[in-house]
Design an enzyme around this catalytic site. Structure first.
Site, mmCIF file in Angstrom:
data_model
loop_
_atom_site.group_PDB
_atom_site.id
_atom_site.type_symbol
_atom_site.label_atom_id
_atom_site.label_comp_id
_atom_site.label_asym_id
_atom_site.label_seq_id
_atom_site.Cartn_x
_atom_site.Cartn_y
_atom_site.Cartn_z
ATOM 1 C CG ASP A 282 43.428 46.586 47.022
ATOM 2 O OD1 ASP A 282 44.376 46.290 46.458
ATOM 3 O OD2 ASP A 282 42.533 46.225 46.693
ATOM 4 C CB SER A 290 48.644 42.580 42.029
ATOM 5 O OG SER A 290 47.534 41.663 41.576
#
Lengths: 534, 534
Positions: A282, A290
């Site tokens: 992440d 994103s």
């Protein structure tokens, strides 16, 4: 001596087809997001093309072509000699009839492979290169291996801020874009995730909508967490609605709380998640691209972003939080989005419930002003709602919180929420007697003192093992939060599960480490070193 | 109200099994190196464990456990409700009988996952961490995605030289190690690859063995090239021999030319290749670890390493070649191997043939002193053999080349090669009329001038499309090399293929770009800027 075919480089191509026809056959195997096709080892084409298992092939029918991984079948009962088996995912994508003619040939490498290799080599890419990569990802031209290579090569500090901007724009360009009715700000609120129970959106939407601002909220379902906003809202109302219906609801009630999955808002992101998840990657750049690409695609013009900070949160130091904040701000500014980033206290779960029904109960308690409602959830939602309300040019800076509190305490937020639930299609959820799973187990404190820490990751894992979010009534209900005094043997939290096996899984992990630290009451103070805004 | 099971954290575990038994069933699907298992969607365990397609599961039977990827089956004809389908690879690894009881449960992440994440984050790893990662890779505990993450995270300059050393040692530690008969130097020669036709080993082995030094050569088959040494030797003799037989041959003849695949010399490398290949990643650190770990495992004590340098070779600048050379030397020194690195002219293929039978013909022509034998192959082999011979302490530095030439020209190398071929099991290859594929196509020059460049990658690709190495008689035969004058319309090379389809594939690509550059004769000089040793 070998026979020459007397072909010359300039000669006419012979009529022999390079990719002879096979017949499509649906094979009832679910390979999730991976395209898999099956060919028999003794199929003449396998020999002619030198196909080997795991080869990447291009499958074409009726002018449509997709890429897939080949599995070679040795069992003659599964497949005919001239049949091409298609897994469920492949079958859906190619959209052919059983027995339809299909061709198969070696896949060319994705056109953006050169750009991927440059990124792997540590070079800086431009806007065109990101666009090429994202187009290929969206068209399912990348294998799992190539996706993993891209994700790792762009991890951590491997992207500079302009590259993150290019990636964001590329991700926006390949997706759909929602258009909302009125010509006015479309506001939104988003959290980067990682904190269980953090369901502030379900309070912010009715508060902001009651004020008359447009807040058409589309959320995801849980990926690695025990509940997403869409899973929780699903306990109260239908969340999978056609876009036209959502437009109507937003026109009438100024807000909605729907699942964003159907709209293909960021199709590249959907593909990338399939490898980011197993690697639990992440990275800042991928997170910014994103989230912002999804928000732009959802039609948002103004966004309040929540970055929780804590020892078991996604962001674990103020330096990291500030760096992430600036990266979000840089990209948002260049894509023309008004952004307000808030760093919040992420030292423990928000509210008490972890799991869809338990979290829905918490939200409804706050909306109804129930005395047992979790104060931290209420307070955080009011503060964030206040920041959203301040996007209203008529509001004075600093007045948002008080306005949000007025809207909530007057019951206007509750009435707006009821209207939204009714419009989306109510489930008849009874917050006073929520539909929780039948089997429970209480985890108790082994010491006397005060709760000094709660591990967000651990509690999420326990709630997932108990069955959340698939079993909506499963999860964990926290009976104490940081700072609470507890006695040895006193329950810390209750696990809810639908099956004995699930209860056992969750219990096993909780027994090894409960996720709670009980110690000296003086250690359980304020956020201290983390010092978030709230 | 929910019913409490009255379990406490200290209570006794209930008798219910956490991973109920299923029955093993072989599914004739070849998934290459990837373990895949199949479960029906309506299998009770799928619901109970919350299994989803592509989940990583641990499959156990009879005390043996393996990791696999789950595919979910919707077709009731394929599999019984309580059956676990095993792909061929999985079936072989688990070694169970049809119907045997197996258990399936969620796989724990590989123990070295934390080390992988640190490397992804750009941190420096120690020897223990590399050991943990390599153990997991060898035990097939890494998914394709995790393997790709490791390969990319250790690509390029992401490893310092000590990390390369740790990785090399870790790769040696998980493999077998061959022990050769006498207590004396075991010499070897290796090339980093990338140059088609570069079959010097098949000349060096008989020359060095004829001198009485031990050179038990184990080679790989082609992975991305049109022929490996093992594929080419396979045209002349059996190459898949039990290790005991190889020891006997080496005891008698001092050398052998066998396939090293059976010995599991570097099992970690075998797994890594499955993702390095599709990504065409060949980073310095991984190359050094891969080559040196295999050589150590093969029992070599002295190694001559060939690094070809050229515009279409793996190494394309002298700076890069020198850096790679020093990295090899550093690691070799610390693992106790005597290493002599030679940077050679890699501007074009070596010899004329590209493909197993064509390359075997070239080698035999040189051994037999045939006037048509490719001079460059002969010369390069003699120079490298000379360097190997100089590992003999009784030889003066600089005398190796002359000794190698004497051994070759006297026919002693040819006799030794004949003995090795006989001992391994001859194929009766007739080098004067080699078994080449029946279909041919000649690619001609479109200009008059001299050959100024030959693209190694392009020619390799054309030979592969023509069917090499699977079809041993397929490939490309070069009719001209750099510096040769050619007239417009004159053939540059001949493609050999067994099937019309393969000939067409190769021809199509050759038509788009032949891989030859024909220009002004003055441009076709010596290696020039590359300036290799030879």
């Amino acid at each position: 001596m070998p026979t020459s075919t007397a072909l010359t480089a300039a000669g006419a191509a012979p009529p022999e087809p390079l990719a002879p026809n096979l017949q499509a056959r649906r094979i009832g195997i679910d390979t999730y997001r991976e395209n898999v096709v099956y060919l028999r080892r003794d199929c003449p084409l396998v020999r002619a093309e030198g196909f080997q298992a795991l080869a990447k092939v291009e499958v074409a029918s009726n002018g449509r072509a997709i890429l897939a991984v080949l599995n070679v079948v040795d069992d003659a009962r599964m497949l005919g000699e001239c049949e091409l088996g298609l897994s469920e995912e492949t079958w859906a994508q190619l959209a052919v009839a059983d027995g339809a003619p299909v061709t198969v040939r070696h896949a060319e490498p994705p056109p953006s492979m050169w750009a991927l290799k440059r990124k792997i080599a540590g070079e800086r890419l431009g806007a065109d290169e990101f666009a090429a990569i994202v187009r290929d990802i969206t068209a399912h031209r990348y294998s799992k291996i190539e996706l993993a290579a891209f994700v790792v090569a762009t991890d951590q500090f491997a992207l500079d801020r302009d590259e993150v901007l290019y990636l964001t724009q590329a991700m926006v360009d390949v997706g759909q874009r929602l258009e909302w009715p009125q010509q006015q700000p479309v506001v939104d609120k988003h959290c980067i995730g990682g904190i269980p129970g953090n369901r502030t959106s379900m309070l912010i939407v009715p508060i902001v909508a009651a004020h008359g601002m447009l807040i058409p909220k589309t959320s995801s379902r849980a990926i690695t967490s025990p509940a997403g906003t869409a899973d929780t809202m699903d306990c109260l109302a239908e969340v999978e609605l056609p876009f036209e219906r959502l437009r109507e609801i937003v026109r009438e009630h100024h807000g909605c709380l729907a699942w964003g999955g159907r709209a293909a808002l960021s199709p590249a992101d959907d593909v990338l998640i399939s490898v980011e998840r197993p690697l639990s990657i992440d990275s800042p750049g991928q997170m910014v691209a994103s989230i912002l690409s999804k928000k732009i695609a959802a039609g948002s013009t103004h966004l309040v972003l929540d970055i929780p900070l804590g020892p078991s949160a996604k962001v674990r130091s103020m330096v990291q939080a500030q760096r992430l904040k600036k990266l979000f701000e840089y990209v948002a500014r260049h894509v023309g989005m008004t952004l307000d980033v808030v760093i919040t206290d992420g030292r423990q779960p928000v509210g008490c419930g972890i799991g869809p029904a338990l979290e829905a109960r918490d939200v409804m308690q706050v909306l109804h002003g129930d005395p047992g409602a979790p104060a931290d959830l209420r307070n955080k939602a009011l503060r964030l709602a206040g920041r959203v309300l301040e996007f209203d040019p008529d509001l004075r800076g600093g007045d948002g919180f008080a306005l949000a509190r007025d809207i909530l305490d007057s019951g206007r937020a509750r009435i707006t929420m009821a209207a939204i639930i009714e419009a989306q299609g109510t489930r008849g959820f009874d917050w006073r007697d929520p539909p929780l799973a039948a089997m429970t187990h209480e985890v108790t404190s082994s010491a006397t003192g005060a709760v000094t820490a709660i591990d967000c990751e651990r509690l999420s894992r326990i709630a997932r093992l108990a069955g959340a979010p698939k079993a909506a009534g499963a999860g964990v209900d926290l009976l104490h939060k940081i700072g609470d005094p507890v006695a040895s043997g006193e329950p810390l939290y209750r696990i809810y599960a639908e099956t004995m096996a699930e209860l056992q899984f969750a219990r096993e992990v909780a027994t090894r480490a409960s996720g709670f630290r009980v110690g000296d009451a003086s250690d359980a103070g304020a956020a201290g070193e983390f010092a978030p805004e709230f």
